[in-house]
Design a protein around this motif. Structure first.
Motif, PDB file in Angstrom:
ATOM      1  N   PHE A   1       0.815  -1.211   0.000  1.00 27.05           N
ATOM      2  CA  PHE A   1       0.000   0.000   0.000  1.00 27.05           C
ATOM      3  C   PHE A   1       0.848   1.261   0.000  1.00 27.05           C
ATOM      4  CE2 PHE A   1      -2.333  -3.392   1.940  1.00 27.05           C
ATOM      5  CZ  PHE A   1      -3.649  -3.224   1.549  1.00 27.05           C
ATOM      6  N   TYR A   2       0.441   2.203  -0.833  1.00 21.21           N
ATOM      7  CA  TYR A   2       0.979   3.560  -0.779  1.00 21.21           C
ATOM      8  C   TYR A   2      -0.140   4.490  -0.332  1.00 21.21           C
ATOM      9  CZ  TYR A   2       1.726   8.304  -2.447  1.00 21.21           C
ATOM     10  OH  TYR A   2       1.792   9.672  -2.513  1.00 21.21           O
TER      11      TYR A   2
ATOM     12  N   ARG B   1      -5.907   2.530  12.901  1.00 15.86           N
ATOM     13  CA  ARG B   1      -5.730   1.307  12.130  1.00 15.86           C
ATOM     14  C   ARG B   1      -4.304   1.064  11.666  1.00 15.86           C
ATOM     15  NH1 ARG B   1     -10.472   1.258  13.512  1.00 15.86           N
ATOM     16  NH2 ARG B   1     -12.146   0.039  12.527  1.00 15.86           N
ATOM     17  N   ILE B   2      -3.342   1.864  12.113  1.00 22.72           N
ATOM     18  CA  ILE B   2      -2.009   1.679  11.557  1.00 22.72           C
ATOM     19  C   ILE B   2      -1.187   0.641  12.303  1.00 22.72           C
ATOM     20  CG2 ILE B   2      -1.808   3.927  10.449  1.00 22.72           C
ATOM     21  CD1 ILE B   2      -0.283   4.923  12.849  1.00 22.72           C
ATOM     22  N   GLY B   3      -1.614   0.177  13.487  1.00 21.94           N
ATOM     23  CA  GLY B   3      -0.883  -0.881  14.171  1.00 21.94           C
ATOM     24  C   GLY B   3       0.573  -0.536  14.341  1.00 21.94           C
TER      25      GLY B   3
ATOM     26  N   LEU C   1       5.135   3.558   2.567  1.00 20.59           N
ATOM     27  CA  LEU C   1       4.684   2.313   1.977  1.00 20.59           C
ATOM     28  C   LEU C   1       4.389   1.350   3.116  1.00 20.59           C
ATOM     29  CD1 LEU C   1       7.204   1.854  -0.981  1.00 20.59           C
ATOM     30  CD2 LEU C   1       4.850   2.700  -1.086  1.00 20.59           C
ATOM     31  N   LEU C   2       3.245   0.706   3.044  1.00 24.41           N
ATOM     32  CA  LEU C   2       2.809  -0.227   4.073  1.00 24.41           C
ATOM     33  C   LEU C   2       2.575  -1.593   3.453  1.00 24.41           C
ATOM     34  CD1 LEU C   2       0.035   2.023   5.683  1.00 24.41           C
ATOM     35  CD2 LEU C   2       2.443   1.948   6.314  1.00 24.41           C
ATOM     36  N   HIS C   3       2.481  -2.609   4.299  1.00 24.20           N
ATOM     37  CA  HIS C   3       2.071  -3.925   3.829  1.00 24.20           C
ATOM     38  C   HIS C   3       1.243  -4.597   4.908  1.00 24.20           C
ATOM     39  CE1 HIS C   3       5.520  -6.474   5.754  1.00 24.20           C
ATOM     40  NE2 HIS C   3       5.346  -5.376   6.429  1.00 24.20           N
ATOM     41  N   VAL C   4       0.573  -5.679   4.529  1.00 28.01           N
ATOM     42  CA  VAL C   4      -0.193  -6.442   5.499  1.00 28.01           C
ATOM     43  C   VAL C   4       0.726  -7.478   6.123  1.00 28.01           C
ATOM     44  CG1 VAL C   4      -2.165  -7.946   5.881  1.00 28.01           C
ATOM     45  CG2 VAL C   4      -2.324  -6.118   4.197  1.00 28.01           C
ATOM     46  N   SER C   5       0.832  -7.444   7.445  1.00 33.67           N
ATOM     47  CA  SER C   5       1.701  -8.367   8.165  1.00 33.67           C
ATOM     48  C   SER C   5       0.959  -8.856   9.401  1.00 33.67           C
ATOM     49  CB  SER C   5       3.007  -7.666   8.578  1.00 33.67           C
ATOM     50  OG  SER C   5       3.826  -8.525   9.339  1.00 33.67           O
ATOM     51  N   ASP C   6       0.787 -10.164   9.502  1.00 30.64           N
ATOM     52  CA  ASP C   6       0.074 -10.758  10.636  1.00 30.64           C
ATOM     53  C   ASP C   6      -1.303 -10.128  10.823  1.00 30.64           C
ATOM     54  OD1 ASP C   6       2.168 -12.521  11.224  1.00 30.64           O
ATOM     55  OD2 ASP C   6       3.188 -11.016  12.455  1.00 30.64           O
TER      56      ASP C   6
ATOM     57  N   LEU D   1      -1.836  -3.637   9.266  1.00 28.37           N
ATOM     58  CA  LEU D   1      -1.072  -2.780   8.381  1.00 28.37           C
ATOM     59  C   LEU D   1       0.202  -2.366   9.104  1.00 28.37           C
ATOM     60  CD1 LEU D   1      -3.824  -0.491   6.840  1.00 28.37           C
ATOM     61  CD2 LEU D   1      -2.562  -2.337   5.718  1.00 28.37           C
ATOM     62  N   ALA D   2       1.338  -2.619   8.484  1.00 27.74           N
ATOM     63  CA  ALA D   2       2.624  -2.367   9.116  1.00 27.74           C
ATOM     64  C   ALA D   2       3.522  -1.581   8.167  1.00 27.74           C
ATOM     65  CB  ALA D   2       3.291  -3.697   9.491  1.00 27.74           C
TER      66      ALA D   2
END
Length: 281
Positions: A159-160, A172-174, A189-194, A197-198
């Motif tokens: 994700f950008y 929601r940014i964890g 830039l984010l990604h889905v991890s566990d 969103l990380a």
């Protein structure tokens, strides 16, 4: 229905309408509150309405479907002849939707297998399609659910966002909270991890961030058979351009879908969102 196994998902899959119709999927909407009115994500609440509200700095909130909504959905499917249901939903770390479906499944008239996709958007959507295809081929509820889980867990979501402000507002940014402070001055830039969103990388300009998003997608895809989805919010031209470049660069590309996210995900990501979902076949 071509089989007696029904497949249910929620509106945050952002599946193209033609795929929902082709596979006879049932989509349960989440809720978004705009101007004090609770609206169904994807039908009553449009991306345009959301973007207007965000740009006017209006408060936008979201909520899961009620367990009763899922209970009614499962009951209606059983009445129509379904002997089993696979219900696949947005990450339980990001929404209470999975929990609501679990509560409803306990009292359903037919077996319901609820799947926490641990992701969102077409990361979940590809898993839903996999379950539907398995069911059409004669799989049991459990077999279709396991196939969906394997597809979801093998899928990468990148994700950008133009700013982390909307994610910060919505809580929601964890782990991406580590970006705060100087973070709002960069293009994250984010990604889905566990299931969350990380943070993945920090880039100084939007052009460089989108270029890096493309490179990461190509790296994750490799040369193997892969399906791709490009999501956006109020960035159709950038999304189509990115999709075009990915078509040229991925030798193992199968399906490629471009879609605008709805109000629920958009409320937390904000205008300018670009995302790439990389789902190995």
């Amino acid at each position: 229905m071509p089989t007696d196994i029904a497949v249910v998902t929620d509106s945050t899959a952002y599946l193209p309408v033609e795929l929902v119709e082709r596979h006879r999927l049932v989509v349960v909407p989440l809720k978004v509150v705009l101007r004090g009115r609770p609206l169904d994500d994807g039908t009553e609440a449009t991306p345009t309405q959301l973007v207007d509200a965000l740009r006017q700095r209006r408060i936008v909130t979201t909520s899961r479907p009620a367990p009763e909504t899922f209970a009614e959905t499962y009951r209606e499917l059983a009445e129509k002849g379904a002997t089993g249901i696979v219900s696949i939903h947005i990450s339980g770390e990001l929404s209470g939707t999975y929990e609501a479906a679990l509560l409803a499944a306990r009292d359903a008239e037919v077996p319901v297998r609820v799947v926490d996709s641990r992701t969102l958007g077409m990361g979940m959507g590809f898993a839903v399609l996999t379950a539907a295809e398995a069911a059409a081929d004669g799989a049991t509820v459990e077999e279709a659910a396991v196939a969906a889980e394997k597809r979801a867990y093998a899928t990468a979501g990148l994700f950008y966002v133009d700013t982390l402000e909307y994610l910060r507002r919505g809580g929601r940014i964890g782990a991406a909270a580590a970006f705060m402070g100087t973070a709002l001055a960069v293009k994250p830039l984010l990604h889905v991890s566990d299931g969350l969103l990380a943070p993945l990388e920090k880039v100084r300009t939007s052009a460089r961030a989108i270029s890096r998003l493309e490179e990461l997608a190509v790296e994750r895809a490799g040369a193997g058979p892969v399906d791709i989805a490009v999501h956006h919010l109020a960035s159709a031209e950038r999304a189509e351009a990115l999709a075009g470049r990915l078509r040229e660069r991925l030798p193992g590309l199968g399906e490629l879908y471009v879609s605008e996210v709805g109000a629920v995900i958009g409320a937390h990501a904000g205008p300018g969102l670009l995302a790439v979902v990389v789902s190995p076949r």
